[in-house]
Design a protein around this motif. Structure first.
Motif, PDB file in Angstrom:
ATOM      1  N   GLY A  22       0.830  -1.196   0.000  1.00  0.00           N
ATOM      2  CA  GLY A  22       0.000   0.000   0.000  1.00  0.00           C
ATOM      3  C   GLY A  22       0.863   1.243   0.000  1.00  0.00           C
ATOM      4  N   MET A  23       0.532   2.189  -0.889  1.00  0.00           N
ATOM      5  CA  MET A  23       1.294   3.446  -0.932  1.00  0.00           C
ATOM      6  C   MET A  23       0.345   4.627  -0.867  1.00  0.00           C
ATOM      7  SD  MET A  23       4.197   2.688  -3.759  1.00  0.00           S
ATOM      8  CE  MET A  23       3.225   1.572  -4.743  1.00  0.00           C
ATOM      9  N   SER A  24       0.748   5.619  -0.067  1.00  0.00           N
ATOM     10  CA  SER A  24      -0.067   6.805   0.124  1.00  0.00           C
ATOM     11  C   SER A  24       0.737   8.037  -0.279  1.00  0.00           C
ATOM     12  CB  SER A  24      -0.450   6.876   1.608  1.00  0.00           C
ATOM     13  OG  SER A  24      -1.227   8.014   1.871  1.00  0.00           O
ATOM     14  N   ALA A  25       0.058   9.009  -0.918  1.00  0.00           N
ATOM     15  CA  ALA A  25       0.680  10.304  -1.231  1.00  0.00           C
ATOM     16  C   ALA A  25      -0.366  11.386  -1.041  1.00  0.00           C
ATOM     17  CB  ALA A  25       1.197  10.325  -2.659  1.00  0.00           C
ATOM     18  N   LEU A  26       0.015  12.477  -0.373  1.00  0.00           N
ATOM     19  CA  LEU A  26      -0.935  13.558  -0.106  1.00  0.00           C
ATOM     20  C   LEU A  26      -0.634  14.816  -0.899  1.00  0.00           C
ATOM     21  CD1 LEU A  26      -3.337  14.019   2.066  1.00  0.00           C
ATOM     22  CD2 LEU A  26      -2.199  11.831   2.023  1.00  0.00           C
ATOM     23  N   LEU A  27       0.504  14.818  -1.561  1.00  0.00           N
ATOM     24  CA  LEU A  27       0.892  16.013  -2.306  1.00  0.00           C
ATOM     25  C   LEU A  27       0.978  15.682  -3.790  1.00  0.00           C
ATOM     26  CD1 LEU A  27       3.857  17.112   0.015  1.00  0.00           C
ATOM     27  CD2 LEU A  27       1.590  18.155  -0.042  1.00  0.00           C
ATOM     28  N   THR A  28       0.558  16.612  -4.615  1.00  0.00           N
ATOM     29  CA  THR A  28       0.681  16.380  -6.060  1.00  0.00           C
ATOM     30  C   THR A  28       2.159  16.202  -6.434  1.00  0.00           C
ATOM     31  OG1 THR A  28       0.449  18.777  -6.209  1.00  0.00           O
ATOM     32  CG2 THR A  28      -1.425  17.494  -6.900  1.00  0.00           C
ATOM     33  N   THR A  29       3.028  16.870  -5.670  1.00  0.00           N
ATOM     34  CA  THR A  29       4.466  16.790  -5.978  1.00  0.00           C
ATOM     35  C   THR A  29       5.095  15.455  -5.558  1.00  0.00           C
ATOM     36  OG1 THR A  29       4.826  17.931  -3.899  1.00  0.00           O
ATOM     37  CG2 THR A  29       4.944  19.258  -5.890  1.00  0.00           C
ATOM     38  N   THR A  30       4.447  14.716  -4.663  1.00  0.00           N
ATOM     39  CA  THR A  30       5.046  13.436  -4.237  1.00  0.00           C
ATOM     40  C   THR A  30       4.385  12.224  -4.905  1.00  0.00           C
ATOM     41  OG1 THR A  30       3.608  13.376  -2.273  1.00  0.00           O
ATOM     42  CG2 THR A  30       5.811  14.306  -1.988  1.00  0.00           C
ATOM     43  N   MET A  31       3.255  12.470  -5.590  1.00  0.00           N
ATOM     44  CA  MET A  31       2.588  11.352  -6.288  1.00  0.00           C
ATOM     45  C   MET A  31       3.517  10.542  -7.196  1.00  0.00           C
ATOM     46  SD  MET A  31      -1.083  12.882  -7.283  1.00  0.00           S
ATOM     47  CE  MET A  31      -1.449  11.831  -8.655  1.00  0.00           C
ATOM     48  N   PRO A  32       4.443  11.217  -7.922  1.00  0.00           N
ATOM     49  CA  PRO A  32       5.340  10.432  -8.790  1.00  0.00           C
ATOM     50  C   PRO A  32       6.144   9.381  -8.020  1.00  0.00           C
ATOM     51  CG  PRO A  32       5.467  12.768  -9.339  1.00  0.00           C
ATOM     52  CD  PRO A  32       4.641  12.677  -8.100  1.00  0.00           C
ATOM     53  N   GLY A  33       6.291   9.553  -6.704  1.00  0.00           N
ATOM     54  CA  GLY A  33       6.974   8.547  -5.879  1.00  0.00           C
ATOM     55  C   GLY A  33       6.277   7.196  -5.942  1.00  0.00           C
ATOM     56  N   ILE A  34       4.964   7.218  -6.170  1.00  0.00           N
ATOM     57  CA  ILE A  34       4.220   5.949  -6.293  1.00  0.00           C
ATOM     58  C   ILE A  34       4.645   5.259  -7.591  1.00  0.00           C
ATOM     59  CG2 ILE A  34       1.952   4.871  -6.480  1.00  0.00           C
ATOM     60  CD1 ILE A  34       0.715   7.224  -5.016  1.00  0.00           C
ATOM     61  N   ALA A  35       4.622   6.051  -8.686  1.00  0.00           N
ATOM     62  CA  ALA A  35       4.995   5.482  -9.990  1.00  0.00           C
ATOM     63  C   ALA A  35       6.434   4.978  -9.962  1.00  0.00           C
ATOM     64  CB  ALA A  35       4.817   6.536 -11.074  1.00  0.00           C
ATOM     65  N   ASP A  36       7.328   5.738  -9.327  1.00  0.00           N
ATOM     66  CA  ASP A  36       8.740   5.335  -9.258  1.00  0.00           C
ATOM     67  C   ASP A  36       8.889   4.011  -8.496  1.00  0.00           C
ATOM     68  OD1 ASP A  36       9.390   7.616 -10.597  1.00  0.00           O
ATOM     69  OD2 ASP A  36      10.091   8.726  -8.834  1.00  0.00           O
ATOM     70  N   THR A  37       8.086   3.852  -7.438  1.00  0.00           N
ATOM     71  CA  THR A  37       8.171   2.611  -6.650  1.00  0.00           C
ATOM     72  C   THR A  37       7.657   1.426  -7.476  1.00  0.00           C
ATOM     73  OG1 THR A  37       7.828   3.909  -4.643  1.00  0.00           O
ATOM     74  CG2 THR A  37       7.517   1.529  -4.457  1.00  0.00           C
ATOM     75  N   ILE A  38       6.563   1.642  -8.205  1.00  0.00           N
ATOM     76  CA  ILE A  38       6.041   0.549  -9.041  1.00  0.00           C
ATOM     77  C   ILE A  38       7.080   0.152 -10.098  1.00  0.00           C
ATOM     78  CG2 ILE A  38       4.265  -0.030 -10.782  1.00  0.00           C
ATOM     79  CD1 ILE A  38       2.240   1.383  -8.960  1.00  0.00           C
ATOM     80  N   LYS A  39       7.717   1.155 -10.692  1.00  0.00           N
ATOM     81  CA  LYS A  39       8.768   0.866 -11.693  1.00  0.00           C
ATOM     82  C   LYS A  39       9.911   0.064 -11.056  1.00  0.00           C
ATOM     83  CE  LYS A  39       8.263   4.946 -14.535  1.00  0.00           C
ATOM     84  NZ  LYS A  39       8.676   6.323 -14.307  1.00  0.00           N
ATOM     85  N   ALA A  40      10.315   0.475  -9.848  1.00  0.00           N
ATOM     86  CA  ALA A  40      11.431  -0.212  -9.161  1.00  0.00           C
ATOM     87  C   ALA A  40      11.060  -1.667  -8.845  1.00  0.00           C
ATOM     88  CB  ALA A  40      11.775   0.539  -7.874  1.00  0.00           C
ATOM     89  N   ILE A  41       9.804  -1.883  -8.461  1.00  0.00           N
ATOM     90  CA  ILE A  41       9.346  -3.247  -8.150  1.00  0.00           C
ATOM     91  C   ILE A  41       9.371  -4.104  -9.420  1.00  0.00           C
ATOM     92  CG2 ILE A  41       7.275  -4.587  -7.510  1.00  0.00           C
ATOM     93  CD1 ILE A  41       6.516  -2.178  -5.708  1.00  0.00           C
ATOM     94  N   GLN A  42       8.869  -3.500 -10.521  1.00  0.00           N
ATOM     95  CA  GLN A  42       8.841  -4.239 -11.791  1.00  0.00           C
ATOM     96  C   GLN A  42      10.262  -4.553 -12.268  1.00  0.00           C
ATOM     97  OE1 GLN A  42       6.438  -1.472 -13.992  1.00  0.00           O
ATOM     98  NE2 GLN A  42       4.510  -2.486 -13.436  1.00  0.00           N
ATOM     99  N   LYS A  43      11.158  -3.592 -12.099  1.00  0.00           N
ATOM    100  CA  LYS A  43      12.558  -3.759 -12.527  1.00  0.00           C
ATOM    101  C   LYS A  43      13.206  -4.933 -11.796  1.00  0.00           C
ATOM    102  CE  LYS A  43      16.730  -1.071 -13.103  1.00  0.00           C
ATOM    103  NZ  LYS A  43      17.498  -0.277 -12.164  1.00  0.00           N
ATOM    104  N   GLU A  44      12.836  -5.105 -10.523  1.00  0.00           N
ATOM    105  CA  GLU A  44      13.399  -6.194  -9.699  1.00  0.00           C
ATOM    106  C   GLU A  44      12.660  -7.513  -9.929  1.00  0.00           C
ATOM    107  OE1 GLU A  44      15.979  -6.157  -7.440  1.00  0.00           O
ATOM    108  OE2 GLU A  44      16.444  -4.041  -7.777  1.00  0.00           O
ATOM    109  N   GLY A  45      11.581  -7.475 -10.722  1.00  0.00           N
ATOM    110  CA  GLY A  45      10.785  -8.682 -10.991  1.00  0.00           C
ATOM    111  C   GLY A  45      10.051  -9.198  -9.765  1.00  0.00           C
TER     112      GLY A  45
END
Ligand code: B1M
Length: 215
Positions: free
Chosen positions: A148-171
């Motif tokens: 579960g990931m939470s973001a409250l700022l429009t400026t930190t939302m990309p942190g969710i996408a970055d985490t999903i990318k990192a998870i996918q990269k690691e398989g």
């Protein structure tokens, strides 16, 4: 709700940031009087935070006051959390949750974590300002069913996408659920999150739906 009801008193205690001791006492009293945890949270603790949040937005309160109210609210939440832990429910699944990088908003995420806990999930709460690398590290170590990931700022939302990318990269295989005030279903679809929930109650329903948990 009147200011004299126990839930009203809890709300007022949060707004005035009276004392941790008082909010604990009032929350415990509400529990003893038979109020449901959800109502104590929604109509007492959160109602108070909403009020001070509104005052801040209008310029009638300042950040230190909001912070103090958030601290008082957390002390009340702790009373509820202890009750949930004591009920000793067998875990239905494992969840890792956190607020993403650069974001220190804690309350909504903690509420989601608490309700997931009360629904029988084993929850590891990584807190706030969690970098993608940290999420990856914990997923590798704990192998949760859900992230579960939470973001409250429009400026930190990309942190969710970055985490999903990192998870996918690691398989890594983990179901993802996201939320927070600026987050939408459309955003979840765009970045490839498995699920989105607008509030803590629907986060629990979505988690169960994603993991095909019946009870
Ligand atoms: Co901040 N803040 N804040 N803040 N803050 C907001 C979010 C803001 C909307 C206020 C405003 O301008 N009106 C605004 C964001 C604007 C934007 O980007 N769109 C804002 C800003 C700008 C900032 C700062 C930048 C201010 C500054 O310093 N100039 C700064 C940023 C700090 C940082 O993170 N780097 C900042 C700081 C703070 C405090 C530290 C003072 C404090 C946080 C204290 C804490 O958390 N311990 C704070 C607070 C309290 C707020 C408001 C008032 C309340 C947020 C909150 O806790 N709401 C907020 C304004 C508001 O919302 N009225 C605001 C209650 C909580 C239960 O709701 O978190 O939305 P929420 O969670 C909900 C749902 O979103 C959902 O379920 C929850 C419960 O139903 N949900 C999920 C949340 N996570 C989920 C995850 C899921 C599923 C659902 O799945 C995993």
């Amino acid at each position: 709700m009147t200011g004299n009801s126990i839930l009203g008193q809890i709300s007022e205690c949060v707004v005035k940031a009276e004392s941790e001791e008082l909010v604990r006492e009032l929350t415990q009293k509400a529990v003893t009087e038979g109020y449901a945890a959800k109502d104590i949270i929604d109509q007492g603790l959160l109602a108070g935070l909403d009020t001070i949040g509104g005052m801040w937005t209008r310029g009638d309160a300042f950040i230190p006051e909001v912070l103090l109210s958030a601290k008082i609210m957390s002390a009340g939440m702790e009373v509820i959390r202890e009750l949930i832990v004591k009920s000793g429910v067998k875990p239905v699944g494992k969840v890792v949750i956190g607020t993403v990088r650069g974001d220190v908003h804690d309350i909504g995420k903690s509420l989601v974590a608490m309700l997931l806990g009360s629904a029988g999930f084993e929850v590891t709460d990584l807190g706030v300002d969690v970098a993608p690398e940290r999420f990856v590290q914990v997923i590798k170590a704990e192998k949760p069913d859900l992230l579960g990931m939470s973001a409250l700022l429009t400026t930190t939302m990309p942190g969710i996408a970055d985490t999903i990318k990192a998870i996918q990269k690691e398989g890594l295989e983990v179901v993802t659920i996201i939320g927070g005030a600026p987050v939408t279903q459309e955003y979840a679809d765009r970045i490839g999150a498995n699920g989105y929930a607008p509030d803590a109650v629907s986060a629990v329903a979505k988690a169960k739906e994603l993991l095909k948990i019946k009870r």
